[in-house]
Design an enzyme around this catalytic site. Structure first.
Site, short mmCIF file in Angstrom:
data_model
loop_
_atom_site.label_atom_id
_atom_site.label_comp_id
_atom_site.label_asym_id
_atom_site.label_seq_id
_atom_site.Cartn_x
_atom_site.Cartn_y
_atom_site.Cartn_z
N HIS A 1 3.72 56.22 25.32
CA HIS A 1 5.03 56.08 25.98
C HIS A 1 5.49 57.42 26.57
O HIS A 1 5.86 57.50 27.75
CB HIS A 1 6.05 55.57 24.97
CG HIS A 1 7.43 55.37 25.52
ND1 HIS A 1 7.90 54.16 25.95
CD2 HIS A 1 8.45 56.25 25.71
CE1 HIS A 1 9.14 54.28 26.38
NE2 HIS A 1 9.50 55.55 26.23
N GLU A 2 5.47 58.46 25.75
CA GLU A 2 5.94 59.76 26.23
C GLU A 2 4.99 60.33 27.28
O GLU A 2 5.43 61.05 28.19
CB GLU A 2 6.09 60.73 25.05
CG GLU A 2 7.12 60.32 24.02
CD GLU A 2 8.51 60.00 24.57
OE1 GLU A 2 8.88 60.59 25.62
OE2 GLU A 2 9.19 59.15 23.99
N HIS B 1 6.17 59.18 30.62
CA HIS B 1 7.27 60.02 31.12
C HIS B 1 6.72 61.35 31.67
O HIS B 1 7.11 61.81 32.74
CB HIS B 1 8.25 60.34 29.98
CG HIS B 1 9.18 59.23 29.64
ND1 HIS B 1 10.02 58.63 30.56
CD2 HIS B 1 9.44 58.62 28.45
CE1 HIS B 1 10.75 57.70 29.96
NE2 HIS B 1 10.42 57.67 28.68
N GLU C 1 11.71 55.12 32.91
CA GLU C 1 11.29 54.20 31.86
C GLU C 1 10.23 53.22 32.36
O GLU C 1 9.39 52.76 31.59
CB GLU C 1 12.49 53.44 31.29
CG GLU C 1 13.44 54.30 30.48
CD GLU C 1 12.77 54.98 29.29
OE1 GLU C 1 11.76 54.44 28.76
OE2 GLU C 1 13.23 56.06 28.89
#
Length: 502
Positions: free
Chosen positions: A266-267, A270, A296
Protein backbone atom coordinates in the site's frame (compact mmCIF):
# COMPACT_ATOMS: atom_id res chain seq x y z
CA UNK A 1 18.49 34.70 -26.26
CA UNK A 2 16.40 37.63 -24.99
CA UNK A 3 15.06 37.46 -21.43
CA UNK A 4 11.59 39.01 -21.18
CA UNK A 5 9.94 40.65 -18.19
CA UNK A 6 7.69 37.61 -17.86
CA UNK A 7 10.74 35.32 -17.76
CA UNK A 8 12.21 37.34 -14.91
CA UNK A 9 8.92 37.52 -13.02
CA UNK A 10 8.27 33.82 -13.42
CA UNK A 11 11.79 32.99 -12.24
CA UNK A 12 11.23 35.22 -9.21
CA UNK A 13 7.99 33.33 -8.52
CA UNK A 14 9.75 29.97 -8.91
CA UNK A 15 12.57 30.97 -6.56
CA UNK A 16 10.08 32.16 -3.94
CA UNK A 17 8.02 28.98 -4.14
CA UNK A 18 11.08 26.77 -3.79
CA UNK A 19 12.25 28.62 -0.70
CA UNK A 20 8.82 28.10 0.84
CA UNK A 21 8.98 24.42 -0.12
CA UNK A 22 12.37 24.15 1.58
CA UNK A 23 10.81 25.37 4.83
CA UNK A 24 7.75 23.11 4.53
CA UNK A 25 9.76 20.01 3.77
CA UNK A 26 12.17 20.76 6.61
CA UNK A 27 9.13 20.74 8.87
CA UNK A 28 7.98 17.48 7.27
CA UNK A 29 11.38 15.93 8.00
CA UNK A 30 10.93 16.78 11.68
CA UNK A 31 7.48 15.18 11.56
CA UNK A 32 8.90 12.02 9.99
CA UNK A 33 11.49 11.83 12.78
CA UNK A 34 8.74 12.42 15.32
CA UNK A 35 6.90 9.30 14.15
CA UNK A 36 9.98 7.09 13.82
CA UNK A 37 12.96 7.91 16.05
CA UNK A 38 12.14 10.88 18.31
CA UNK A 39 12.91 10.20 22.00
CA UNK A 40 9.74 10.65 24.10
CA UNK A 41 11.20 13.54 26.09
CA UNK A 42 11.79 15.49 22.89
CA UNK A 43 8.10 15.73 22.03
CA UNK A 44 7.33 19.14 23.53
CA UNK A 45 10.25 21.01 21.94
CA UNK A 46 9.68 19.15 18.66
CA UNK A 47 6.15 20.52 18.57
CA UNK A 48 7.53 24.02 19.06
CA UNK A 49 10.05 23.53 16.25
CA UNK A 50 7.44 22.27 13.80
CA UNK A 51 5.07 25.08 14.75
CA UNK A 52 7.79 27.68 14.15
CA UNK A 53 8.55 26.33 10.68
CA UNK A 54 4.85 26.06 9.80
CA UNK A 55 4.28 29.63 10.88
CA UNK A 56 7.33 30.80 8.94
CA UNK A 57 6.23 29.00 5.76
CA UNK A 58 2.75 30.50 6.12
CA UNK A 59 4.15 34.01 6.56
CA UNK A 60 6.26 33.68 3.41
CA UNK A 61 3.42 32.15 1.41
CA UNK A 62 0.88 34.79 2.40
CA UNK A 63 3.24 37.76 2.03
CA UNK A 64 1.73 40.68 0.14
CA UNK A 65 4.77 40.69 -2.15
CA UNK A 66 3.94 37.16 -3.37
CA UNK A 67 0.30 38.15 -3.87
CA UNK A 68 1.34 41.14 -5.98
CA UNK A 69 3.71 38.97 -8.03
CA UNK A 70 0.98 36.39 -8.66
CA UNK A 71 -1.48 39.07 -9.73
CA UNK A 72 1.02 40.55 -12.16
CA UNK A 73 1.80 37.11 -13.62
CA UNK A 74 -1.91 36.31 -13.90
CA UNK A 75 -2.32 39.43 -16.00
CA UNK A 76 0.35 38.52 -18.53
CA UNK A 77 -0.46 36.77 -21.80
CA UNK A 78 3.03 35.56 -22.73
CA UNK A 79 3.38 32.70 -20.21
CA UNK A 80 3.43 29.10 -21.38
CA UNK A 81 0.46 26.86 -20.59
CA UNK A 82 2.48 25.15 -17.84
CA UNK A 83 3.51 28.46 -16.32
CA UNK A 84 -0.08 29.74 -16.39
CA UNK A 85 -1.32 26.61 -14.65
CA UNK A 86 1.30 26.85 -11.90
CA UNK A 87 0.50 30.49 -11.29
CA UNK A 88 -3.27 29.93 -11.31
CA UNK A 89 -3.06 27.06 -8.83
CA UNK A 90 -0.70 29.00 -6.58
CA UNK A 91 -3.08 31.96 -6.61
CA UNK A 92 -5.87 29.61 -5.56
CA UNK A 93 -3.73 28.26 -2.69
CA UNK A 94 -2.59 31.77 -1.76
CA UNK A 95 -6.16 33.03 -1.56
CA UNK A 96 -7.07 30.19 0.81
CA UNK A 97 -4.02 30.57 3.04
CA UNK A 98 -4.54 34.33 3.23
CA UNK A 99 -7.65 33.55 5.26
CA UNK A 100 -5.50 32.17 8.10
CA UNK A 101 -3.49 34.35 10.45
CA UNK A 102 0.02 33.25 11.48
CA UNK A 103 -1.29 32.94 15.03
CA UNK A 104 -4.03 30.53 13.91
CA UNK A 105 -1.52 28.44 11.94
CA UNK A 106 0.77 28.21 14.96
CA UNK A 107 -2.06 27.32 17.33
CA UNK A 108 -3.32 24.64 14.96
CA UNK A 109 0.17 23.16 14.49
CA UNK A 110 0.92 23.10 18.21
CA UNK A 111 -2.48 21.54 18.95
CA UNK A 112 -1.91 18.84 16.32
CA UNK A 113 1.47 18.04 17.86
CA UNK A 114 -0.01 17.69 21.35
CA UNK A 115 -2.87 15.69 19.90
CA UNK A 116 -0.53 13.22 18.22
CA UNK A 117 1.41 12.52 21.40
CA UNK A 118 -1.77 12.22 23.49
CA UNK A 119 -3.06 9.73 20.89
CA UNK A 120 0.11 7.66 21.31
CA UNK A 121 -0.32 7.66 25.09
CA UNK A 122 -4.02 6.86 24.82
CA UNK A 123 -3.28 3.87 22.56
CA UNK A 124 -0.70 2.57 25.00
CA UNK A 125 -3.16 2.91 27.87
CA UNK A 126 -6.11 1.76 25.74
CA UNK A 127 -8.13 4.73 26.97
CA UNK A 128 -9.90 7.26 24.74
CA UNK A 129 -10.33 9.61 27.70
CA UNK A 130 -6.59 10.41 27.58
CA UNK A 131 -7.04 11.62 23.99
CA UNK A 132 -10.42 13.33 24.30
CA UNK A 133 -9.21 16.61 25.80
CA UNK A 134 -6.65 17.48 23.12
CA UNK A 135 -8.92 16.13 20.37
CA UNK A 136 -11.74 18.42 21.56
CA UNK A 137 -9.46 21.43 21.21
CA UNK A 138 -8.43 20.32 17.74
CA UNK A 139 -12.02 19.83 16.59
CA UNK A 140 -12.85 23.37 17.69
CA UNK A 141 -9.96 24.63 15.56
CA UNK A 142 -11.07 22.51 12.57
CA UNK A 143 -14.53 24.05 12.83
CA UNK A 144 -12.87 27.47 12.85
CA UNK A 145 -10.80 26.44 9.82
CA UNK A 146 -13.96 25.48 7.95
CA UNK A 147 -15.51 28.86 8.76
CA UNK A 148 -12.40 30.70 7.60
CA UNK A 149 -12.19 28.74 4.34
CA UNK A 150 -15.89 29.17 3.69
CA UNK A 151 -18.48 26.75 2.33
CA UNK A 152 -21.90 26.81 0.69
CA UNK A 153 -23.83 24.02 2.37
CA UNK A 154 -21.96 22.06 5.04
CA UNK A 155 -18.88 22.97 7.13
CA UNK A 156 -17.35 19.60 6.28
CA UNK A 157 -17.27 20.64 2.61
CA UNK A 158 -14.44 23.09 3.31
CA UNK A 159 -12.20 20.38 4.78
CA UNK A 160 -13.13 17.73 2.20
CA UNK A 161 -12.15 20.13 -0.55
CA UNK A 162 -8.64 20.39 0.90
CA UNK A 163 -8.00 16.71 0.11
CA UNK A 164 -9.93 16.48 -3.14
CA UNK A 165 -10.84 19.66 -5.00
CA UNK A 166 -14.57 19.70 -5.69
CA UNK A 167 -15.44 17.09 -3.07
CA UNK A 168 -18.40 17.83 -0.81
CA UNK A 169 -21.00 16.18 1.40
CA UNK A 170 -23.64 16.11 -1.33
CA UNK A 171 -21.31 14.25 -3.71
CA UNK A 172 -20.10 11.79 -1.05
CA UNK A 173 -23.57 11.09 0.29
CA UNK A 174 -24.55 10.17 -3.27
CA UNK A 175 -21.52 7.90 -3.75
CA UNK A 176 -21.93 6.09 -0.44
CA UNK A 177 -25.69 5.75 -0.83
CA UNK A 178 -25.08 4.18 -4.26
CA UNK A 179 -22.43 1.72 -3.11
CA UNK A 180 -23.80 0.74 0.32
CA UNK A 181 -26.52 -1.72 -0.71
CA UNK A 182 -24.56 -3.48 -3.50
CA UNK A 183 -21.71 -4.04 -1.04
CA UNK A 184 -24.15 -5.38 1.55
CA UNK A 185 -25.57 -7.72 -1.08
CA UNK A 186 -22.10 -9.04 -1.97
CA UNK A 187 -21.27 -9.45 1.73
CA UNK A 188 -24.53 -11.32 2.37
CA UNK A 189 -23.83 -13.71 -0.53
CA UNK A 190 -20.31 -14.35 0.73
CA UNK A 191 -21.57 -15.01 4.26
CA UNK A 192 -23.99 -17.59 2.89
CA UNK A 193 -21.06 -19.63 1.52
CA UNK A 194 -18.42 -21.75 3.29
CA UNK A 195 -15.62 -19.55 4.61
CA UNK A 196 -12.12 -19.77 3.18
CA UNK A 197 -9.29 -20.08 5.70
CA UNK A 198 -6.61 -17.51 6.42
CA UNK A 199 -5.39 -19.17 9.63
CA UNK A 200 -1.92 -19.54 8.12
CA UNK A 201 -1.46 -15.76 8.30
CA UNK A 202 -1.52 -15.89 12.11
CA UNK A 203 1.31 -18.32 12.68
CA UNK A 204 4.59 -17.03 14.07
CA UNK A 205 6.57 -15.07 11.47
CA UNK A 206 9.85 -13.65 12.85
CA UNK A 207 10.30 -9.93 12.42
CA UNK A 208 13.61 -10.01 10.55
CA UNK A 209 12.35 -12.35 7.83
CA UNK A 210 9.16 -10.31 7.43
CA UNK A 211 11.26 -7.17 7.04
CA UNK A 212 13.50 -8.82 4.44
CA UNK A 213 10.55 -10.03 2.39
CA UNK A 214 8.88 -6.62 2.56
CA UNK A 215 12.05 -4.92 1.35
CA UNK A 216 12.30 -7.31 -1.58
CA UNK A 217 8.71 -6.57 -2.61
CA UNK A 218 9.34 -2.82 -2.38
CA UNK A 219 12.29 -3.09 -4.74
CA UNK A 220 10.55 -5.47 -7.13
CA UNK A 221 7.59 -3.12 -7.55
CA UNK A 222 9.91 -0.30 -8.59
CA UNK A 223 10.43 1.68 -5.37
CA UNK A 224 13.80 3.42 -5.71
CA UNK A 225 15.68 2.87 -2.46
CA UNK A 226 18.31 5.39 -3.54
CA UNK A 227 15.48 7.93 -3.41
CA UNK A 228 13.82 6.61 -0.28
CA UNK A 229 13.91 4.31 2.75
CA UNK A 230 11.59 2.23 4.91
CA UNK A 231 11.27 2.39 8.70
CA UNK A 232 8.85 1.18 11.38
CA UNK A 233 6.12 3.37 12.89
CA UNK A 234 2.95 3.04 14.96
CA UNK A 235 0.84 3.62 11.84
CA UNK A 236 2.25 3.00 8.32
CA UNK A 237 2.64 6.16 6.24
CA UNK A 238 4.45 7.71 3.28
CA UNK A 239 6.13 11.09 3.39
CA UNK A 240 8.07 12.98 0.74
CA UNK A 241 10.52 15.87 0.79
CA UNK A 242 10.98 15.86 -2.99
CA UNK A 243 10.64 13.21 -5.68
CA UNK A 244 14.15 11.95 -4.87
CA UNK A 245 13.50 11.55 -1.14
CA UNK A 246 10.27 9.65 -0.54
CA UNK A 247 10.08 7.56 2.64
CA UNK A 248 7.72 4.84 3.79
CA UNK A 249 7.06 3.09 7.08
CA UNK A 250 5.44 -0.20 8.02
CA UNK A 251 4.53 -2.03 11.19
CA UNK A 252 5.27 -5.65 11.98
CA UNK A 253 3.26 -8.12 14.04
CA UNK A 254 5.08 -11.44 14.36
CA UNK A 255 1.75 -13.23 14.66
CA UNK A 256 0.05 -11.55 11.69
CA UNK A 257 1.90 -11.72 8.38
CA UNK A 258 -0.72 -9.67 6.53
CA UNK A 259 -0.16 -6.64 8.74
CA UNK A 260 3.26 -5.99 7.23
CA UNK A 261 3.02 -7.37 3.69
CA UNK A 262 0.05 -5.40 2.41
CA UNK A 263 0.88 -2.24 4.33
CA UNK A 264 4.25 -2.35 2.53
CA UNK A 265 2.55 -2.71 -0.84
CA UNK A 266 0.00 0.00 0.00
CA UNK A 267 2.65 2.52 1.02
CA UNK A 268 4.76 1.56 -2.00
CA UNK A 269 1.84 2.67 -4.19
CA UNK A 270 1.92 6.08 -2.52
CA UNK A 271 5.70 6.28 -2.82
CA UNK A 272 5.78 5.32 -6.50
CA UNK A 273 3.43 8.21 -7.20
CA UNK A 274 5.65 10.68 -5.34
CA UNK A 275 8.81 9.35 -7.02
CA UNK A 276 7.07 9.77 -10.38
CA UNK A 277 6.29 13.46 -9.97
CA UNK A 278 8.38 15.77 -12.18
CA UNK A 279 11.70 16.79 -10.55
CA UNK A 280 11.76 20.13 -12.35
CA UNK A 281 8.49 21.19 -10.69
CA UNK A 282 9.82 21.00 -7.12
CA UNK A 283 8.00 23.57 -5.00
CA UNK A 284 5.38 24.25 -7.69
CA UNK A 285 1.81 22.90 -7.94
CA UNK A 286 2.61 20.75 -10.96
CA UNK A 287 5.20 18.97 -8.83
CA UNK A 288 2.50 17.89 -6.36
CA UNK A 289 -0.07 15.07 -6.44
CA UNK A 290 -3.40 15.71 -8.15
CA UNK A 291 -5.36 15.02 -4.96
CA UNK A 292 -5.35 12.72 -1.97
CA UNK A 293 -8.07 10.69 -3.68
CA UNK A 294 -5.80 10.04 -6.67
CA UNK A 295 -3.00 9.28 -4.20
CA UNK A 296 -5.18 6.62 -2.62
CA UNK A 297 -6.07 5.26 -6.05
CA UNK A 298 -2.40 4.47 -6.51
CA UNK A 299 -1.92 2.76 -3.15
CA UNK A 300 -5.16 0.77 -3.43
CA UNK A 301 -4.37 -0.24 -7.02
CA UNK A 302 -1.02 -1.74 -6.00
CA UNK A 303 -2.28 -3.20 -2.73
CA UNK A 304 -5.40 -4.89 -4.12
CA UNK A 305 -5.45 -5.19 -7.90
CA UNK A 306 -1.81 -6.25 -7.93
CA UNK A 307 -0.92 -7.42 -4.40
CA UNK A 308 -4.05 -9.50 -3.79
CA UNK A 309 -4.31 -10.91 -7.30
CA UNK A 310 -3.93 -14.57 -8.24
CA UNK A 311 -1.13 -13.56 -10.64
CA UNK A 312 0.81 -11.86 -7.83
CA UNK A 313 0.44 -14.92 -5.62
CA UNK A 314 1.70 -17.20 -8.37
CA UNK A 315 5.03 -15.37 -8.31
CA UNK A 316 5.41 -14.29 -4.68
CA UNK A 317 3.98 -17.19 -2.71
CA UNK A 318 6.84 -19.59 -3.65
CA UNK A 319 9.25 -16.80 -2.67
CA UNK A 320 7.42 -16.29 0.62
CA UNK A 321 7.76 -20.03 1.28
CA UNK A 322 11.52 -19.64 0.99
CA UNK A 323 11.43 -17.04 3.77
CA UNK A 324 9.01 -19.10 5.91
CA UNK A 325 9.34 -22.78 4.91
CA UNK A 326 7.93 -24.21 8.13
CA UNK A 327 5.04 -21.78 8.52
CA UNK A 328 3.80 -22.24 4.94
CA UNK A 329 4.79 -25.81 4.12
CA UNK A 330 1.17 -27.04 4.20
CA UNK A 331 -0.30 -24.12 2.22
CA UNK A 332 -0.89 -24.13 -1.55
CA UNK A 333 -0.71 -21.07 -3.79
CA UNK A 334 -4.48 -21.21 -4.38
CA UNK A 335 -5.19 -21.54 -0.65
CA UNK A 336 -2.90 -18.56 -0.06
CA UNK A 337 -4.72 -16.49 -2.69
CA UNK A 338 -8.12 -17.32 -1.24
CA UNK A 339 -6.95 -16.77 2.33
CA UNK A 340 -5.51 -13.30 1.75
CA UNK A 341 -8.83 -12.34 0.16
CA UNK A 342 -11.00 -13.73 2.94
CA UNK A 343 -14.05 -11.53 3.53
CA UNK A 344 -15.21 -11.21 7.10
CA UNK A 345 -16.40 -8.21 9.12
CA UNK A 346 -13.66 -7.04 11.44
CA UNK A 347 -12.63 -4.25 13.78
CA UNK A 348 -9.50 -2.81 12.14
CA UNK A 349 -9.80 -0.70 8.97
CA UNK A 350 -6.22 -1.18 7.76
CA UNK A 351 -6.63 -4.96 7.94
CA UNK A 352 -10.11 -5.05 6.43
CA UNK A 353 -10.93 -6.96 3.25
CA UNK A 354 -11.92 -5.14 0.08
CA UNK A 355 -15.67 -5.59 0.62
CA UNK A 356 -16.06 -4.53 4.24
CA UNK A 357 -13.34 -1.87 4.06
CA UNK A 358 -15.77 0.74 2.81
CA UNK A 359 -18.10 0.32 5.77
CA UNK A 360 -15.15 1.35 7.95
CA UNK A 361 -14.75 4.48 5.83
CA UNK A 362 -18.47 5.28 5.90
CA UNK A 363 -18.52 5.10 9.69
CA UNK A 364 -15.68 7.60 9.94
CA UNK A 365 -17.23 9.84 7.29
CA UNK A 366 -20.57 9.96 9.10
CA UNK A 367 -18.83 10.58 12.43
CA UNK A 368 -16.68 13.43 11.08
CA UNK A 369 -19.72 15.09 9.52
CA UNK A 370 -21.40 15.17 12.92
CA UNK A 371 -18.31 16.45 14.72
CA UNK A 372 -17.93 19.30 12.23
CA UNK A 373 -21.60 20.29 12.35
CA UNK A 374 -21.44 20.06 16.18
CA UNK A 375 -24.22 17.48 16.53
CA UNK A 376 -21.81 14.98 18.11
CA UNK A 377 -19.40 15.81 20.93
CA UNK A 378 -15.93 14.37 21.41
CA UNK A 379 -16.84 12.39 24.51
CA UNK A 380 -19.64 10.71 22.55
CA UNK A 381 -17.25 9.25 19.96
CA UNK A 382 -16.61 5.82 21.59
CA UNK A 383 -20.30 5.02 22.10
CA UNK A 384 -21.29 6.27 18.64
CA UNK A 385 -18.41 4.34 17.07
CA UNK A 386 -19.26 1.11 18.87
CA UNK A 387 -22.95 1.34 17.96
CA UNK A 388 -22.21 1.85 14.28
CA UNK A 389 -19.67 -0.97 14.10
CA UNK A 390 -22.37 -3.29 15.34
CA UNK A 391 -24.94 -1.75 12.97
CA UNK A 392 -22.77 -1.70 9.81
CA UNK A 393 -20.53 -4.72 10.37
CA UNK A 394 -22.19 -6.75 13.09
CA UNK A 395 -19.08 -6.73 15.30
CA UNK A 396 -18.73 -5.68 18.91
CA UNK A 397 -15.83 -3.38 19.78
CA UNK A 398 -13.96 -4.73 22.82
CA UNK A 399 -11.88 -1.65 23.65
CA UNK A 400 -10.77 1.79 22.49
CA UNK A 401 -7.52 0.63 20.88
CA UNK A 402 -9.43 -1.67 18.54
CA UNK A 403 -12.08 1.00 18.17
CA UNK A 404 -11.90 4.76 17.90
CA UNK A 405 -8.18 5.00 18.72
CA UNK A 406 -7.03 2.80 15.82
CA UNK A 407 -6.39 5.54 13.22
CA UNK A 408 -3.77 8.28 13.40
CA UNK A 409 -5.66 10.72 11.16
CA UNK A 410 -7.53 12.76 13.78
CA UNK A 411 -4.35 13.27 15.77
CA UNK A 412 -2.86 14.79 12.59
CA UNK A 413 -5.89 17.04 12.11
CA UNK A 414 -6.75 15.17 8.89
CA UNK A 415 -10.52 15.62 9.01
CA UNK A 416 -11.88 14.97 5.53
CA UNK A 417 -9.22 12.43 4.54
CA UNK A 418 -11.11 9.17 5.11
CA UNK A 419 -13.48 9.44 2.09
CA UNK A 420 -10.42 9.50 -0.18
CA UNK A 421 -9.77 5.85 0.73
CA UNK A 422 -13.07 4.73 -0.79
CA UNK A 423 -13.01 7.15 -3.72
CA UNK A 424 -9.42 6.10 -4.37
CA UNK A 425 -10.46 2.44 -4.41
CA UNK A 426 -13.20 3.18 -6.94
CA UNK A 427 -10.78 5.08 -9.20
CA UNK A 428 -8.22 2.27 -8.79
CA UNK A 429 -10.65 -0.29 -10.22
CA UNK A 430 -11.37 2.00 -13.15
CA UNK A 431 -7.69 2.73 -13.83
CA UNK A 432 -6.67 -0.92 -13.56
CA UNK A 433 -9.42 -1.95 -15.96
CA UNK A 434 -8.06 0.56 -18.45
CA UNK A 435 -4.46 -0.57 -17.87
CA UNK A 436 -5.48 -4.18 -18.52
CA UNK A 437 -6.87 -3.10 -21.90
CA UNK A 438 -3.85 -0.95 -22.74
CA UNK A 439 -1.07 -3.36 -21.71
CA UNK A 440 -1.06 -6.67 -23.62
CA UNK A 441 -0.58 -9.63 -21.30
CA UNK A 442 -0.55 -7.57 -18.08
CA UNK A 443 -1.68 -10.49 -15.93
CA UNK A 444 1.00 -12.79 -17.30
CA UNK A 445 3.62 -10.11 -16.65
CA UNK A 446 2.49 -9.78 -13.01
CA UNK A 447 2.59 -13.57 -12.75
CA UNK A 448 6.29 -13.38 -13.65
CA UNK A 449 6.90 -10.68 -11.05
CA UNK A 450 7.24 -8.02 -13.75
CA UNK A 451 5.22 -4.86 -13.04
CA UNK A 452 7.44 -2.46 -14.98
CA UNK A 453 4.92 -1.94 -17.80
CA UNK A 454 2.15 -1.13 -15.32
CA UNK A 455 4.35 1.35 -13.50
CA UNK A 456 5.33 3.02 -16.77
CA UNK A 457 1.66 3.26 -17.78
CA UNK A 458 0.85 4.94 -14.45
CA UNK A 459 3.87 7.23 -14.76
CA UNK A 460 2.60 8.51 -18.12
CA UNK A 461 -1.10 8.51 -17.32
CA UNK A 462 -1.15 9.74 -13.73
CA UNK A 463 2.15 10.65 -12.09
CA UNK A 464 3.71 13.07 -14.56
CA UNK A 465 0.72 15.45 -14.57
CA UNK A 466 1.06 16.61 -10.97
CA UNK A 467 -1.85 18.93 -10.16
CA UNK A 468 -2.59 19.69 -13.79
CA UNK A 469 -6.01 18.05 -13.43
CA UNK A 470 -8.65 17.55 -10.75
CA UNK A 471 -9.53 13.94 -9.89
CA UNK A 472 -12.42 13.83 -12.35
CA UNK A 473 -10.42 15.54 -15.08
CA UNK A 474 -7.56 13.10 -14.58
CA UNK A 475 -10.00 10.20 -14.69
CA UNK A 476 -11.12 11.35 -18.13
CA UNK A 477 -7.48 11.61 -19.23
CA UNK A 478 -6.62 8.13 -17.95
CA UNK A 479 -9.78 6.13 -18.60
CA UNK A 480 -11.84 8.26 -20.98
CA UNK A 481 -14.65 8.78 -18.45
CA UNK A 482 -15.40 10.29 -15.07
CA UNK A 483 -15.73 8.04 -12.03
CA UNK A 484 -18.02 5.10 -12.70
CA UNK A 485 -18.56 2.89 -9.65
CA UNK A 486 -19.66 0.01 -11.87
CA UNK A 487 -15.99 -0.76 -12.60
CA UNK A 488 -15.45 -1.38 -8.89
CA UNK A 489 -18.61 -3.46 -8.51
CA UNK A 490 -17.70 -5.63 -11.50
CA UNK A 491 -14.24 -6.18 -10.03
CA UNK A 492 -15.79 -7.15 -6.69
CA UNK A 493 -18.27 -9.56 -8.23
CA UNK A 494 -15.77 -11.20 -10.58
CA UNK A 495 -13.25 -11.72 -7.81
CA UNK A 496 -15.50 -12.93 -5.02
CA UNK A 497 -17.85 -15.03 -7.14
CA UNK A 498 -14.73 -16.93 -8.17
CA UNK A 499 -13.44 -17.34 -4.61
CA UNK A 500 -16.74 -18.04 -2.81
CA UNK A 501 -18.66 -19.70 -5.68
CA UNK A 502 -21.93 -17.79 -5.27
Amino acid sequence: MITTTSDKLYQQYTNTMRKIADIRYSSALLQWDQETYLPPKGAIIRGQQIATLSELAHEHFTADSLGALLQELNGRDDLTATEKKNVALTWEDYSKQKKFTPAFVRELTETVNRCFHSWLEARKANSFSLFAGELSKLIVLKRQEAQLLGYRQHPYDALLNEYDKGSNVQLLDGVFNTIRQPLKDILNKIQSRPQVSNAFLYRHYPKDQQWAFGMQVLKDLGYDLEAGRQDVSEHPFTINFNSRDVRVTTRIDENDLGNMVWSCIHETGHALYEQGLPDEAYGLPLGEAASLTIHESQSRLWENHVGRSRAFCAHYFPLLQQYFPEQLKDVTTEAFYQGINQVTPSLIRTEADEVTYHFHVMIRYELEKRLLENTLQTNDIPAWWNDHYEQYLGVQVPDDKCGCLQDVHWSHGSFGYFPTYSLGSFYAAQFYAKASQAIPGLESQVQKGDTAALLEWLRKGVHRHGRQFTSEELSREVSGEVLDIQHFLRYMLDKYQDIYKF
